[in-house]
Motif scaffolding. Structure first.
Motif, PDB file in Angstrom:
ATOM      1  N   UNK A 113       0.822  -1.202   0.000  1.00  0.00           N
ATOM      2  CA  UNK A 113       0.000   0.000   0.000  1.00  0.00           C
ATOM      3  C   UNK A 113       0.853   1.247   0.000  1.00  0.00           C
ATOM      4  N   UNK A 114       0.363   2.311   0.639  1.00  0.00           N
ATOM      5  CA  UNK A 114       1.088   3.573   0.754  1.00  0.00           C
ATOM      6  C   UNK A 114       1.429   3.825   2.215  1.00  0.00           C
ATOM      7  N   UNK A 115       2.714   4.019   2.491  1.00  0.00           N
ATOM      8  CA  UNK A 115       3.186   4.226   3.857  1.00  0.00           C
ATOM      9  C   UNK A 115       4.630   4.708   3.773  1.00  0.00           C
ATOM     10  N   UNK A 116       5.237   4.967   4.911  1.00  0.00           N
ATOM     11  CA  UNK A 116       6.603   5.462   4.915  1.00  0.00           C
ATOM     12  C   UNK A 116       7.580   4.345   4.550  1.00  0.00           C
ATOM     13  N   UNK A 117       8.419   4.611   3.539  1.00  0.00           N
ATOM     14  CA  UNK A 117       9.475   3.663   3.203  1.00  0.00           C
ATOM     15  C   UNK A 117      10.416   3.545   4.409  1.00  0.00           C
ATOM     16  N   UNK A 118      10.912   2.338   4.699  1.00  0.00           N
ATOM     17  CA  UNK A 118      11.694   2.115   5.925  1.00  0.00           C
ATOM     18  C   UNK A 118      13.114   2.672   5.829  1.00  0.00           C
ATOM     19  N   UNK A 119      13.213   4.015   5.996  1.00  0.00           N
ATOM     20  CA  UNK A 119      14.527   4.667   5.911  1.00  0.00           C
ATOM     21  C   UNK A 119      14.536   5.870   6.838  1.00  0.00           C
ATOM     22  N   UNK A 120      15.447   5.860   7.824  1.00  0.00           N
ATOM     23  CA  UNK A 120      15.647   7.008   8.698  1.00  0.00           C
ATOM     24  C   UNK A 120      14.866   6.933   9.996  1.00  0.00           C
ATOM     25  N   UNK A 121      15.580   6.969  11.119  1.00  0.00           N
ATOM     26  CA  UNK A 121      14.937   6.904  12.436  1.00  0.00           C
ATOM     27  C   UNK A 121      14.023   8.102  12.662  1.00  0.00           C
TER      28      UNK A 121
END
Length: 465
Positions: free
Chosen positions: A196-204
């Motif tokens: 779906x649409x969500x935050x890509x897993x990059x950056x604390x």
């Protein structure tokens, strides 16, 4: 007349009637069977009358409660001679309830509102000065409504929209648009699939929820380099959940494929995708007191983008002629590779958070057309320290952040922040204030463009529901 007195009078009357009915049985009855029949009829009459009395008592109790609570209405009756007003109980309204349409096991409706006050050189820490300056303002920063739920078939989901985003046609206006819309299959905790649409897993800093941030806004390096929300799919999980439950957070991994050109888009900018990966490890938890932990993380990203793609989707990266910053929309095709490392230490009332990020942006020739910009490398970092002056209520924050855009020689921006957070009811009701002082290396080296130091004051009230 009270309910007790009314019931006592009625009870005496019933007993008297019963005695009068039973007495002739001893004098006039001809047989035991006749006496038994009359006794049975008397008992039936007593039971019937008792039921009527109970109904009257209930009615009287309702009337008394309605009058005492004000739940009554006036009714006018005509007895043939005069009109008489009487207070009668108001009809009870049926309860209002919402029922899910499908077979969900759980549905949760929620949201939050964040309202900012931005004064002096507003958002100068983000490069907004000179030709990209922002005027003092009150701002509806976020106004979100979300629905989350679980299905019996091992799926969970989230649907969220924001009333505080720009409407896509004018950056000075806001309109409702989606933020998170995703479905997650979680049957195996070590191998879950999210789409779906969500935050890509990059950056604390980017992945920390908006409502849990210690500062009012995220840092400039985060906005310049991290990819924010994207449309795609990822495999993620906690491998130790089943085999070592007490250490399930020792390792968490994410591996995703995304369009790479931002949220709420219906097309990809080309036939290539953005590849993102992240590893997290909580090395200890609750060892030095309840709530203490040490968490480490690392990320990597690669994307091949076409001309016209914004590569700083949640912040500023492009260095303007006067040293200010604005979003970086590619003038030609590129290939970019980014990585970061982060750490978060929490010991009692003390927090220490740090992150370093770097991105290489290289021009790419497409169909014989070379890129129209020079290759560059951007890097930045931040360090945030927090301490609760009053446990769980008043928190002091200090932060240092630095970004080197790498496009015009000495073009760095760095800021120091001091702030206070007052938790009225945890994150559900929170007040925040930040003071930020920013320096511009480009402005210092080129004084003809004006001031090279800026001061900002930001305030926020946050409500979650």
């Amino acid at each position: 007349m009270s309910i007790k007195k009314h019931c006592l009078n009625r009870g005496v009357l019933v007993v008297s009637v019963a005695l009068l009915t039973i007495q002739p049985l001893d004098v006039h009855s001809a047989s035991d069977s006749e006496r038994l029949e009359k006794l049975e009829r008397a008992v039936e009459q007593l039971q019937k009358r008792n039921a009527e009395l109970e109904a009257e008592v209930r009615s009287l109790k309702k009337e008394t409660a309605a009058v005492s609570e004000g739940k009554f209405k006036t009714k006018v009756k005509y007895d043939g001679k005069t009109y008489v007003e009487q207070a009668v109980p108001a009809p009870e309204k049926p309860p209002l309830f919402v029922q899910q349409r499908g077979p969900e096991l759980k549905l949760v409706l929620g949201g939050f509102i964040q309202i900012n006050f931005e004064d002096s050189d507003a958002f100068a820490f983000n490069g907004n000065f000179g030709q990209s300056a922002i005027k003092d303002r009150f701002r509806l920063r976020r106004a979100r409504v979300n629905l989350t739920g679980d299905f019996a078939e091992q799926f969970d989901f989230k649907v969220e929209g924001d009333f505080g985003q720009n409407d896509g046609t004018n950056n000075n206006r806001t309109a409702f648009s989606s933020t998170d819309i995703w479905l997650n299959w979680h049957q195996f905790p070590a191998a879950q699939i999210k789409i779906g649409q969500y935050k890509a897993p990059f950056g604390l800093d980017q992945l920390t929820p908006d409502t849990s941030l210690y500062t009012i806004e995220r840092t400039l390096p985060t906005g310049a380099i991290t990819p924010d929300r994207q449309i795609g799919i990822e495999l993620w999980g906690k491998p130790f959940t089943k085999i070592w439950p007490e250490q399930k957070d020792l390792l968490t991994y994410y591996a995703g494929i995304f369009n790479g050109n931002g949220k709420n888009t219906t097309v990809n900018d080309n036939n290539n995708f953005m590849y993102v990966g992240r590893l997290e490890s909580t090395l200890f938890k609750d060892v030095f007191g309840k709530g203490s932990f040490l968490k480490l993380g690392a990320d990597v990203l690669n994307s091949r983008d076409d001309k016209g793609t914004n590569i700083s989707q949640s912040g500023n990266l492009l260095v303007n002629s006067d040293g200010s910053l604005s979003p970086f929309t590619l003038p030609g095709a590129d290939e970019r590779t980014a990585w970061s490392v982060d750490a978060w230490l929490k010991l009692g009332p003390f927090d220490l958070i740090g992150e370093y990020l770097q991105e290489h942006v290289n021009g790419r020739t497409v169909n014989g057309v070379p890129s129209e910009f020079a290759d560059f490398t951007t890097d930045g970092y931040y360090v945030t320290a927090g301490y609760f002056l009053i446990p769980k209520k008043l928190q002091a924050i200090v932060q240092w952040q630095d970004l080197n855009p790498g496009q015009k020689g000495d073009d760095g921006l760095y800021s120091i922040l001091g702030g206070l957070n007052y938790y009225i009811r945890g994150d559900d009701l929170k007040l925040m204030v930040n003071y930020i002082h920013t320096w511009s290396d480009f402005r210092r080296a080129n004084p003809e463009f004006g001031q090279d130091e800026f001061d900002q004051v930001l305030g926020r009230i946050q409500v979650m529901f």
